[in-house]
Design a protein around this motif. Sequence first.
Motif, mmCIF file in Angstrom:
data_model
loop_
_atom_site.group_PDB
_atom_site.id
_atom_site.type_symbol
_atom_site.label_atom_id
_atom_site.label_comp_id
_atom_site.label_asym_id
_atom_site.label_seq_id
_atom_site.Cartn_x
_atom_site.Cartn_y
_atom_site.Cartn_z
ATOM 1 N N THR A 65 -37.191 25.153 -46.555
ATOM 2 C CA THR A 65 -37.108 25.981 -45.348
ATOM 3 C C THR A 65 -35.765 25.801 -44.668
ATOM 4 O O THR A 65 -35.126 26.771 -44.245
ATOM 5 N N HIS A 66 -35.315 24.555 -44.563
ATOM 6 C CA HIS A 66 -33.998 24.292 -43.997
ATOM 7 C C HIS A 66 -32.895 24.893 -44.872
ATOM 8 O O HIS A 66 -31.858 25.333 -44.354
ATOM 9 N N LEU A 68 -33.030 27.706 -46.515
ATOM 10 C CA LEU A 68 -32.950 29.121 -46.135
ATOM 11 C C LEU A 68 -32.300 29.288 -44.769
ATOM 12 O O LEU A 68 -31.452 30.166 -44.566
ATOM 13 N N GLU A 69 -32.711 28.472 -43.821
ATOM 14 C CA GLU A 69 -32.174 28.587 -42.467
ATOM 15 C C GLU A 69 -30.664 28.348 -42.458
ATOM 16 O O GLU A 69 -29.901 29.087 -41.810
ATOM 17 N N SER A 92 -42.097 30.749 -44.881
ATOM 18 C CA SER A 92 -40.755 30.204 -44.628
ATOM 19 C C SER A 92 -39.662 31.253 -44.771
ATOM 20 O O SER A 92 -38.624 31.166 -44.105
ATOM 21 N N SER A 93 -39.868 32.236 -45.631
ATOM 22 C CA SER A 93 -38.850 33.265 -45.830
ATOM 23 C C SER A 93 -38.543 33.978 -44.523
ATOM 24 O O SER A 93 -37.379 34.238 -44.200
ATOM 25 N N GLN A 95 -39.703 32.828 -41.381
ATOM 26 C CA GLN A 95 -39.488 31.874 -40.291
ATOM 27 C C GLN A 95 -38.062 31.359 -40.236
ATOM 28 O O GLN A 95 -37.547 31.059 -39.154
ATOM 29 N N ALA A 96 -37.409 31.236 -41.380
ATOM 30 C CA ALA A 96 -36.019 30.768 -41.378
ATOM 31 C C ALA A 96 -35.144 31.694 -40.555
ATOM 32 O O ALA A 96 -34.254 31.243 -39.815
ATOM 33 N N ARG A 99 -36.385 31.552 -36.608
ATOM 34 C CA ARG A 99 -35.989 30.350 -35.859
ATOM 35 C C ARG A 99 -34.524 30.410 -35.433
ATOM 36 O O ARG A 99 -34.112 29.678 -34.524
ATOM 37 N N ASP A 161 -34.059 33.628 -52.224
ATOM 38 C CA ASP A 161 -35.057 32.586 -52.017
ATOM 39 C C ASP A 161 -35.543 32.186 -53.403
ATOM 40 O O ASP A 161 -36.398 32.849 -53.996
#
Length: 388
Positions: A65-66, A68-69, A92-93, A95-96, A99, A161
């Motif tokens: 997740t990090h 992607l972010e 996560s795709s 949410q990254a 956020r 991703d």
Amino acid sequence: MTDQGTENLNLPHWPQFDDKERAGVLRALEQGQWWRITGSEVDAFEEEFGEYHGASHTLAVTNGTHALELALEVLGVGPGTEVIVPAFTFISSSQAAQRLGAVAVPVDVEPETYCIDVVAAEAAVTDRTRAIMPVHMAGHLADMDALSKLSTATGVPLVQDAAHAHGARWKGKRVGELGSIAAFSFQNGKLMTAGEGGAVLFPDAALYEQAFLRHSCGRPREDRSYLHRTSGSNFRLNEFSAAVLRAQLSRLDAQIDTREQRWPLLAGLLAEIPGVTPQGRDARVDRNPYYMAMFRIPGLREQERNQLVDELVARGVPAFAAFRAIYRCDAFWERAAPMETIDDIARRCPNTEEIFRDSIWLHHRTLLGTEEQMHRVAEILAEVVARR
């Protein structure tokens, strides 16, 4: 070794490990430097993982997740921007992007491969779009030819991703050779794992250097005066995880070979079961690591699918319900949600609406089993489906 619930099938366990992992952890311990800035394991893993995937610049991070972010952040994703994501993916795709304050824009997926529909992605591009995120679902690469053309035509970069796609190839090209950023996960269920962990492949040095700063609180590698040059966070991978991942990488190729041999057999057996449709495969994907063995039972309602999964698990088959459509998760609407309703998005995503309700996946350790075990898995599924 087997998991408690699989004695009747005796499928391989996961994670798999041996003396290579033990030696790696001891090596990391005895070097006396357990931080990536002063140790050597993370540096070595980055070099090895990057070389394996054909990438010129690789950065190991705390989790997928990090990864992607961080990838999105170095491309300028933030408040007032949009990121196009497939509607059928792990949360996560989206949410990254969310956020970082961006709007995640879900688009539909292809009915055969479950990967992003490039035509739908093209229709969603606006002057606020900063990235398009194809998800290589279950290890099957999205249409990278069409996506690359779309990226060139619109000027919008891709962020692959690749959490499911360790070792995958598209027309002979490895993930790191496809010309765009790619993010990987090493979470416990992934194709190689240290429990948690991630990596980002970069096509050029400038993006990598910016990402390195941001993953280390904005601090240069050689800094001794706390000269934090940019905003960031602590996404640094630790030395012990890197040592484990080096060992995991050493056996990945052989495991992919086995899964590539087993899937055609299992898929053929599943296709013989009335009502069961295995995930398709684009001929341009010449190496698929099969993070999941996925199939659909079109027309099955969500609750019926969930009950079927429970029955498979009770019979010792490591089965799971498919990801929910991201716009049907409460979490999706908590931050930077699009100016649409659930019904609005659902109308744009008819394939997703069907796939998330009627598809099932089997853990990739299933495909590390024997040919006899593939037949037994199919037999159990046929029995369970027949009762339904």
